[in-house]
Design a protein around this motif. Structure first.
Motif, PDB file in Angstrom:
ATOM      1  N   ARG A   1       0.833  -1.193   0.000  1.00  0.00           N
ATOM      2  CA  ARG A   1       0.000   0.000   0.000  1.00  0.00           C
ATOM      3  C   ARG A   1       0.874   1.252   0.000  1.00  0.00           C
ATOM      4  O   ARG A   1       1.967   1.264   0.558  1.00  0.00           O
ATOM      5  CB  ARG A   1      -0.937   0.008   1.204  1.00  0.00           C
ATOM      6  CG  ARG A   1      -1.907  -1.186   1.195  1.00  0.00           C
ATOM      7  CD  ARG A   1      -2.976  -1.065   2.236  1.00  0.00           C
ATOM      8  NE  ARG A   1      -3.935  -2.168   2.137  1.00  0.00           N
ATOM      9  CZ  ARG A   1      -5.065  -2.231   2.824  1.00  0.00           C
ATOM     10  NH1 ARG A   1      -5.382  -1.252   3.671  1.00  0.00           N
ATOM     11  NH2 ARG A   1      -5.875  -3.258   2.678  1.00  0.00           N
ATOM     12  N   THR A   2       0.363   2.300  -0.630  1.00  0.00           N
ATOM     13  CA  THR A   2       1.075   3.572  -0.689  1.00  0.00           C
ATOM     14  C   THR A   2       0.192   4.663  -0.091  1.00  0.00           C
ATOM     15  O   THR A   2      -1.036   4.532  -0.033  1.00  0.00           O
ATOM     16  CB  THR A   2       1.425   3.939  -2.144  1.00  0.00           C
ATOM     17  OG1 THR A   2       0.228   4.000  -2.919  1.00  0.00           O
ATOM     18  CG2 THR A   2       2.372   2.900  -2.752  1.00  0.00           C
ATOM     19  N   SER A   3       0.825   5.747   0.337  1.00  0.00           N
ATOM     20  CA  SER A   3       0.069   6.865   0.924  1.00  0.00           C
ATOM     21  C   SER A   3       0.040   8.045  -0.052  1.00  0.00           C
ATOM     22  O   SER A   3       0.946   8.205  -0.868  1.00  0.00           O
ATOM     23  CB  SER A   3       0.714   7.302   2.247  1.00  0.00           C
ATOM     24  OG  SER A   3       2.045   7.717   2.040  1.00  0.00           O
ATOM     25  N   ARG A   4      -1.021   8.838   0.048  1.00  0.00           N
ATOM     26  CA  ARG A   4      -1.153  10.026  -0.802  1.00  0.00           C
ATOM     27  C   ARG A   4      -2.058  11.028  -0.092  1.00  0.00           C
ATOM     28  O   ARG A   4      -2.839  10.660   0.776  1.00  0.00           O
ATOM     29  CB  ARG A   4      -1.714   9.660  -2.168  1.00  0.00           C
ATOM     30  CG  ARG A   4      -3.121   9.101  -2.155  1.00  0.00           C
ATOM     31  CD  ARG A   4      -3.602   8.764  -3.562  1.00  0.00           C
ATOM     32  NE  ARG A   4      -4.979   8.294  -3.567  1.00  0.00           N
ATOM     33  CZ  ARG A   4      -5.347   7.042  -3.373  1.00  0.00           C
ATOM     34  NH1 ARG A   4      -4.419   6.114  -3.145  1.00  0.00           N
ATOM     35  NH2 ARG A   4      -6.636   6.714  -3.405  1.00  0.00           N
ATOM     36  N   LEU A   5      -1.957  12.269  -0.508  1.00  0.00           N
ATOM     37  CA  LEU A   5      -2.811  13.310   0.060  1.00  0.00           C
ATOM     38  C   LEU A   5      -4.208  13.194  -0.511  1.00  0.00           C
ATOM     39  O   LEU A   5      -4.406  12.931  -1.703  1.00  0.00           O
ATOM     40  CB  LEU A   5      -2.239  14.689  -0.258  1.00  0.00           C
ATOM     41  CG  LEU A   5      -0.912  15.044   0.447  1.00  0.00           C
ATOM     42  CD1 LEU A   5      -0.397  16.388  -0.068  1.00  0.00           C
ATOM     43  CD2 LEU A   5      -1.119  15.089   1.954  1.00  0.00           C
ATOM     44  N   VAL A   6      -5.197  13.424   0.345  1.00  0.00           N
ATOM     45  CA  VAL A   6      -6.599  13.411  -0.087  1.00  0.00           C
ATOM     46  C   VAL A   6      -7.263  14.686   0.386  1.00  0.00           C
ATOM     47  O   VAL A   6      -6.794  15.354   1.319  1.00  0.00           O
ATOM     48  CB  VAL A   6      -7.341  12.177   0.473  1.00  0.00           C
ATOM     49  CG1 VAL A   6      -6.773  10.894  -0.128  1.00  0.00           C
ATOM     50  CG2 VAL A   6      -7.278  12.151   1.993  1.00  0.00           C
ATOM     51  N   ALA A   7      -8.381  15.018  -0.263  1.00  0.00           N
ATOM     52  CA  ALA A   7      -9.045  16.277   0.039  1.00  0.00           C
ATOM     53  C   ALA A   7      -9.850  16.217   1.324  1.00  0.00           C
ATOM     54  O   ALA A   7     -10.034  17.229   2.011  1.00  0.00           O
ATOM     55  CB  ALA A   7      -9.948  16.681  -1.136  1.00  0.00           C
TER      56      ALA A   7
ATOM     57  N   ALA B   1     -14.844   9.601   6.498  1.00  0.00           N
ATOM     58  CA  ALA B   1     -16.135  10.254   6.297  1.00  0.00           C
ATOM     59  C   ALA B   1     -17.134   9.313   5.621  1.00  0.00           C
ATOM     60  O   ALA B   1     -16.736   8.352   4.936  1.00  0.00           O
ATOM     61  CB  ALA B   1     -15.942  11.509   5.457  1.00  0.00           C
ATOM     62  N   THR B   2     -18.402   9.591   5.822  1.00  0.00           N
ATOM     63  CA  THR B   2     -19.473   8.807   5.212  1.00  0.00           C
ATOM     64  C   THR B   2     -20.342   9.751   4.368  1.00  0.00           C
ATOM     65  O   THR B   2     -20.837  10.775   4.897  1.00  0.00           O
ATOM     66  CB  THR B   2     -20.322   8.127   6.264  1.00  0.00           C
ATOM     67  OG1 THR B   2     -19.506   7.279   7.067  1.00  0.00           O
ATOM     68  CG2 THR B   2     -21.403   7.250   5.618  1.00  0.00           C
ATOM     69  N   PRO B   3     -20.553   9.483   3.087  1.00  0.00           N
ATOM     70  CA  PRO B   3     -19.972   8.346   2.366  1.00  0.00           C
ATOM     71  C   PRO B   3     -18.466   8.518   2.157  1.00  0.00           C
ATOM     72  O   PRO B   3     -17.956   9.630   2.266  1.00  0.00           O
ATOM     73  CB  PRO B   3     -20.732   8.356   1.047  1.00  0.00           C
ATOM     74  CG  PRO B   3     -21.066   9.801   0.828  1.00  0.00           C
ATOM     75  CD  PRO B   3     -21.371  10.347   2.219  1.00  0.00           C
ATOM     76  N   ARG B   4     -17.760   7.456   1.817  1.00  0.00           N
ATOM     77  CA  ARG B   4     -16.324   7.481   1.656  1.00  0.00           C
ATOM     78  C   ARG B   4     -15.960   8.331   0.440  1.00  0.00           C
ATOM     79  O   ARG B   4     -16.508   8.139  -0.652  1.00  0.00           O
ATOM     80  CB  ARG B   4     -15.821   6.041   1.466  1.00  0.00           C
ATOM     81  CG  ARG B   4     -14.296   5.910   1.439  1.00  0.00           C
ATOM     82  CD  ARG B   4     -13.946   4.446   1.220  1.00  0.00           C
ATOM     83  NE  ARG B   4     -12.514   4.231   1.172  1.00  0.00           N
ATOM     84  CZ  ARG B   4     -11.749   3.968   2.208  1.00  0.00           C
ATOM     85  NH1 ARG B   4     -12.315   3.895   3.414  1.00  0.00           N
ATOM     86  NH2 ARG B   4     -10.453   3.793   2.103  1.00  0.00           N
ATOM     87  N   PRO B   5     -15.074   9.283   0.629  1.00  0.00           N
ATOM     88  CA  PRO B   5     -14.697  10.158  -0.492  1.00  0.00           C
ATOM     89  C   PRO B   5     -14.104   9.359  -1.648  1.00  0.00           C
ATOM     90  O   PRO B   5     -13.427   8.347  -1.419  1.00  0.00           O
ATOM     91  CB  PRO B   5     -13.656  11.109   0.122  1.00  0.00           C
ATOM     92  CG  PRO B   5     -13.982  11.094   1.597  1.00  0.00           C
ATOM     93  CD  PRO B   5     -14.454   9.710   1.890  1.00  0.00           C
ATOM     94  N   PRO B   6     -14.321   9.790  -2.872  1.00  0.00           N
ATOM     95  CA  PRO B   6     -13.875   9.014  -4.036  1.00  0.00           C
ATOM     96  C   PRO B   6     -12.351   8.948  -4.163  1.00  0.00           C
ATOM     97  O   PRO B   6     -11.848   8.044  -4.839  1.00  0.00           O
ATOM     98  CB  PRO B   6     -14.514   9.756  -5.225  1.00  0.00           C
ATOM     99  CG  PRO B   6     -14.766  11.135  -4.732  1.00  0.00           C
ATOM    100  CD  PRO B   6     -15.105  11.002  -3.258  1.00  0.00           C
ATOM    101  N   ASP B   7     -11.606   9.876  -3.579  1.00  0.00           N
ATOM    102  CA  ASP B   7     -10.159   9.841  -3.745  1.00  0.00           C
ATOM    103  C   ASP B   7      -9.459   9.050  -2.645  1.00  0.00           C
ATOM    104  O   ASP B   7      -8.227   9.057  -2.563  1.00  0.00           O
ATOM    105  CB  ASP B   7      -9.594  11.261  -3.817  1.00  0.00           C
ATOM    106  CG  ASP B   7      -9.916  12.095  -2.580  1.00  0.00           C
ATOM    107  OD1 ASP B   7     -10.792  11.649  -1.784  1.00  0.00           O
ATOM    108  OD2 ASP B   7      -9.315  13.159  -2.392  1.00  0.00           O
ATOM    109  N   CYS B   8     -10.231   8.371  -1.760  1.00  0.00           N
ATOM    110  CA  CYS B   8      -9.612   7.568  -0.698  1.00  0.00           C
ATOM    111  C   CYS B   8      -9.254   6.187  -1.214  1.00  0.00           C
ATOM    112  O   CYS B   8      -9.926   5.635  -2.078  1.00  0.00           O
ATOM    113  CB  CYS B   8     -10.565   7.437   0.508  1.00  0.00           C
ATOM    114  SG  CYS B   8     -10.668   8.971   1.452  1.00  0.00           S
TER     115      CYS B   8
END
Length: 297
Positions: free
Chosen positions: A279-285, A290-297
């Motif tokens: 797995r890799t990490s990245r910045l998300v908005a 959060a619910t619903p789960r943000p699309p960039d997660c």
């Protein structure tokens, strides 16, 4: 020179030599025995513990159905130099000498074992034959062999993983540990109740990825004090197998001395299959919780 025999069949005319420590068969024929057999098959030295076990097992058969009878009494030497069975009370007839007995240093003396047999329950009994030379009380105590120990239902210890969530990360430590608590079991040998204590001594972990197993005497500890762990180098699906080696000791009913088992036993525990993930990490908005789960997660 002698060869070892355990529950073998001796079919020979065996000479009687009680003082020399050999069993005899005046009538010859076949019988089941334990002990050391001479190269010419004319003498066999039997073990007191084993013949005692045979006699005890024979007692579980109804008397009218038995093909063997056993009795412990002295060996008596007749004037002609022949050794014959003594009286049931352990004495010899008047004028006949008894064989010398072992020096047991305060332990009880075990008289020689004699056996007679018949072809069928309706047949007449044959002559009494001496099958061991006796010994001391301690000789009667059963021995828990390595084979006996391995047959016991030793419970396999629980294998614990950290993290334990169905997946682990590549290039991160997967911690393993187990429970080192000894197991106490009971069994029965030759009519004696035996208490057995099995202690885990060595733990071998096969991590399922083709690397060399981890062999250790440590049961392991939880993170961050862990000392047993593995790092997976590539993604995949696997499971971990723990092989535990146990040493044992046992206590015989009516005694106070623990005796070590001459050998070890093993148990095996295998984990539920899990995935190894990269797995890799990245910045998300937004927060990924959060619910619903943000699309960039």
């Amino acid at each position: 020179m002698t060869s070892h025999l355990r529950r073998g069949i001796v079919a020979a005319s065996l000479s009687l030599a009680a003082l020399l420590g050999v069993a005899t068969s005046a009538a010859g024929g076949e019988f089941e025995s334990y002990g050391d057999v001479s190269d010419d098959h004319r003498a066999v030295s039997l073990h007191v513990r084993e013949t005692e076990g045979d006699a005890r097992r024979n007692e579980t058969i109804p008397a009218g159905e038995r093909l063997f009878e056993y009795m412990r009494t002295v060996a008596c030497r007749e004037a002609a130099g022949m050794w014959v069975i003594g009286n049931p009370d352990g004495t010899c007839p008047a004028g006949i000498d008894a064989a010398g007995q072992a020096a047991c240093e305060g332990d009880s003396i075990v008289l020689p074992m004699w056996r007679r047999e018949r072809a069928t329950p309706a047949s007449p009994w044959g002559n009494w034959v001496q099958i061991d030379v006796g010994g001391c009380g301690a000789d009667l105590l059963p021995e828990l062999t390595a084979e006996d120990f391995r047959r016991l239902p030793i419970p396999a210890p629980v294998l614990t993983l950290q993290p334990d969530r169905g997946w682990v990360l590549v290039n991160k430590e997967t911690v393993v540990m187990t429970d080192p608590t000894p197991a106490t079991l009971t069994t029965n040998l030759l009519g004696y109740d035996i208490q057995v204590e099995a202690t885990p001594t060595t733990f071998t972990y096969d991590f399922g990825d083709g690397t060399a197993p981890l062999v250790t005497t440590s049961p392991g500890h939880a993170w961050p004090d862990h000392d047993t762990a593995h790092v997976y180098g590539s993604p995949g699906t696997t499971s971990i197998t723990l092989t535990t080696t146990w040493s044992g000791r046992y206590l015989i009913e009516g005694t106070t001395q623990w005796r070590d088992v001459d050998g070890t036993a093993q148990t095996t525990t295998t984990s539920t299959p899990f995935t190894i993930e990269e797995r890799t990490s990245r910045l998300v908005a937004q927060l990924c919780s959060a619910t619903p789960r943000p699309p960039d997660c």
